[in-house]
Design a protein around this motif. Sequence first.
Motif, mmCIF file in Angstrom:
data_model
loop_
_atom_site.group_PDB
_atom_site.id
_atom_site.type_symbol
_atom_site.label_atom_id
_atom_site.label_comp_id
_atom_site.label_asym_id
_atom_site.label_seq_id
_atom_site.Cartn_x
_atom_site.Cartn_y
_atom_site.Cartn_z
ATOM 1 N N PRO A 314 -7.587 -5.750 4.630
ATOM 2 C CA PRO A 314 -8.741 -6.489 4.092
ATOM 3 C C PRO A 314 -8.891 -6.317 2.591
ATOM 4 C CG PRO A 314 -9.465 -4.451 5.134
ATOM 5 C CD PRO A 314 -7.982 -4.551 5.388
ATOM 6 N N ASP A 315 -9.841 -7.059 2.030
ATOM 7 C CA ASP A 315 -10.126 -7.020 0.598
ATOM 8 C C ASP A 315 -10.301 -5.587 0.096
ATOM 9 O OD1 ASP A 315 -10.235 -9.731 0.937
ATOM 10 O OD2 ASP A 315 -12.365 -9.946 0.462
ATOM 11 N N GLY A 316 -9.719 -5.305 -1.071
ATOM 12 C CA GLY A 316 -9.960 -4.042 -1.745
ATOM 13 C C GLY A 316 -9.213 -2.840 -1.220
ATOM 14 N N SER A 317 -8.346 -3.025 -0.244
ATOM 15 C CA SER A 317 -7.600 -1.887 0.308
ATOM 16 C C SER A 317 -6.643 -1.321 -0.736
ATOM 17 C CB SER A 317 -6.804 -2.319 1.540
ATOM 18 O OG SER A 317 -7.659 -2.786 2.558
ATOM 19 N N ILE A 318 -6.451 0.004 -0.704
ATOM 20 C CA ILE A 318 -5.465 0.680 -1.546
ATOM 21 C C ILE A 318 -4.549 1.437 -0.601
ATOM 22 C CG2 ILE A 318 -5.075 2.317 -3.424
ATOM 23 C CD1 ILE A 318 -7.921 1.762 -4.371
ATOM 24 N N ILE A 319 -3.283 1.030 -0.517
ATOM 25 C CA ILE A 319 -2.403 1.532 0.540
ATOM 26 C C ILE A 319 -1.083 2.023 -0.030
ATOM 27 C CG2 ILE A 319 -3.445 0.126 2.355
ATOM 28 C CD1 ILE A 319 -1.255 -1.936 1.991
ATOM 29 N N ALA A 320 -0.430 2.905 0.747
ATOM 30 C CA ALA A 320 0.840 3.491 0.310
ATOM 31 C C ALA A 320 1.618 3.957 1.539
ATOM 32 C CB ALA A 320 0.584 4.666 -0.632
ATOM 33 N N GLY A 321 2.929 4.190 1.340
ATOM 34 C CA GLY A 321 3.754 4.794 2.384
ATOM 35 C C GLY A 321 4.426 3.818 3.319
ATOM 36 N N HIS A 322 5.093 4.400 4.339
ATOM 37 C CA HIS A 322 5.794 3.615 5.347
ATOM 38 C C HIS A 322 5.582 4.238 6.718
ATOM 39 C CE1 HIS A 322 9.773 2.338 7.409
ATOM 40 N NE2 HIS A 322 8.790 1.509 7.689
ATOM 41 N N PRO A 323 4.894 3.511 7.632
ATOM 42 C CA PRO A 323 4.199 2.241 7.354
ATOM 43 C C PRO A 323 3.005 2.464 6.437
ATOM 44 C CG PRO A 323 3.608 3.018 9.528
ATOM 45 C CD PRO A 323 4.666 3.963 9.020
ATOM 46 N N ALA A 324 2.662 1.462 5.669
ATOM 47 C CA ALA A 324 1.592 1.608 4.685
ATOM 48 C C ALA A 324 0.268 1.961 5.366
ATOM 49 C CB ALA A 324 1.438 0.328 3.873
ATOM 50 N N ARG A 325 -0.398 2.964 4.772
ATOM 51 C CA ARG A 325 -1.693 3.436 5.253
ATOM 52 C C ARG A 325 -2.638 3.558 4.058
ATOM 53 N NH1 ARG A 325 -2.360 1.908 9.426
ATOM 54 N NH2 ARG A 325 -4.127 3.331 9.726
ATOM 55 N N PRO A 326 -3.942 3.718 4.297
ATOM 56 C CA PRO A 326 -4.835 3.973 3.164
ATOM 57 C C PRO A 326 -4.334 5.149 2.327
ATOM 58 C CG PRO A 326 -6.119 3.522 5.135
ATOM 59 C CD PRO A 326 -4.688 3.593 5.571
ATOM 60 N N LEU A 327 -4.431 5.018 1.020
ATOM 61 C CA LEU A 327 -3.802 5.969 0.106
ATOM 62 C C LEU A 327 -4.177 7.416 0.409
ATOM 63 C CD1 LEU A 327 -2.095 6.496 -2.426
ATOM 64 C CD2 LEU A 327 -4.159 6.139 -3.789
ATOM 65 N N LYS A 328 -5.477 7.702 0.593
ATOM 66 C CA LYS A 328 -5.892 9.086 0.843
ATOM 67 C C LYS A 328 -5.290 9.633 2.129
ATOM 68 C CE LYS A 328 -10.214 8.913 -1.788
ATOM 69 N NZ LYS A 328 -11.708 9.034 -1.723
#
Length: 344
Positions: A314-328
């Motif tokens: 959704p709007d404004g998400s900040i994601i990273a990794g594999h599979p991508a997850r919320p950054l924190k």
Amino acid sequence: MKIKELMAFDDGLFLLLDEHSFSEVRGITTLDFLKSGHLLFINSPKYLKKLEEDLENPVFAEMGLVIDEKLLKNLEQDPLWHSAKEKFAIIFKSSHFERTMCLLSKIFFDETFKGIDMMVDGREDGTANIDPSAQMAGNLFIGQNVELGKNVKLMNGVSIMAGSKIGDDTIIFPGVTIYANVSVGKRCRIHASSSLGTDGFGYNFIDGVHHKLWHFGGVMIEDDVEIGASSAIDGGTFSPTVIGTGTKIDNHVQVGHNVILGRGVILCGQVGISGSCRIDDYSLFAGKAGIGQGLIIGKGVQVAGGALVSQGWPDGSIIAGHPARPLKEWLKGVAHLRKSSLKK
């Protein structure tokens, strides 16, 4: 093309509903670009659900539908299907859906380019429309019916194939190839060796053979877009791939067929966007990030470098990794793994 002519090409295509108001098929399209006289293809509940969003659109009464026979068997008690089927002028079912898509796509690919000679330079036969202010270097190819706007600059080795349009004040750098029926907006910059409108990577695997799905949707690049060197923007299947106003694309980026990028999207180097994804306004993909087919990314989403996105966000998400997850969440996971690996 007349209905009987169309059915003669495919022995697995059967008429399911005919309101007699649809005598001729003018082409194939997609749910994002509904067109009178055109066919839609649906082979999964996901696309039927998407169809529901536009079900009251009056254009459906002037369109046809091709539906997979296997899907149809599961829809007998589905109220959405019973509502949807009443909206179309004509409905076909296909007993071999993937083969039907390949066969009909080839027919309308040929129809799209009928009468066009891809080998003829439009300056030679007078079909190219070039504004007198356009500046052109040597060793160019400008196909039939190409349009060049005011103050367009084409550098050495540029090729622009038939029917493409280049907007005012756009600069195209050396070695760029623009395929047929691509539109480039105003004030764009297309850097060296990039390709716009190449065939999408679309095949259907039938009886041990990868059969080509023919692409003729082209690309629509809006105003103030910049595309880096050696990037590729694939043309859409039956409707265009869209690059929104103000979007910036780095070097060595791949954008697949029928992707829709919103306004101000940023794609950094070596990003890969799979076909039919929708990425909304001002989202950012950092270097080497990738995304799977057909996913939807909201506005202002930030995707970290090297992330692999396997679901919509959704709007404004900040994601990273594999599979991508919320950054924190991803950072906590990395810290936990590191801590565990250092234990003796």
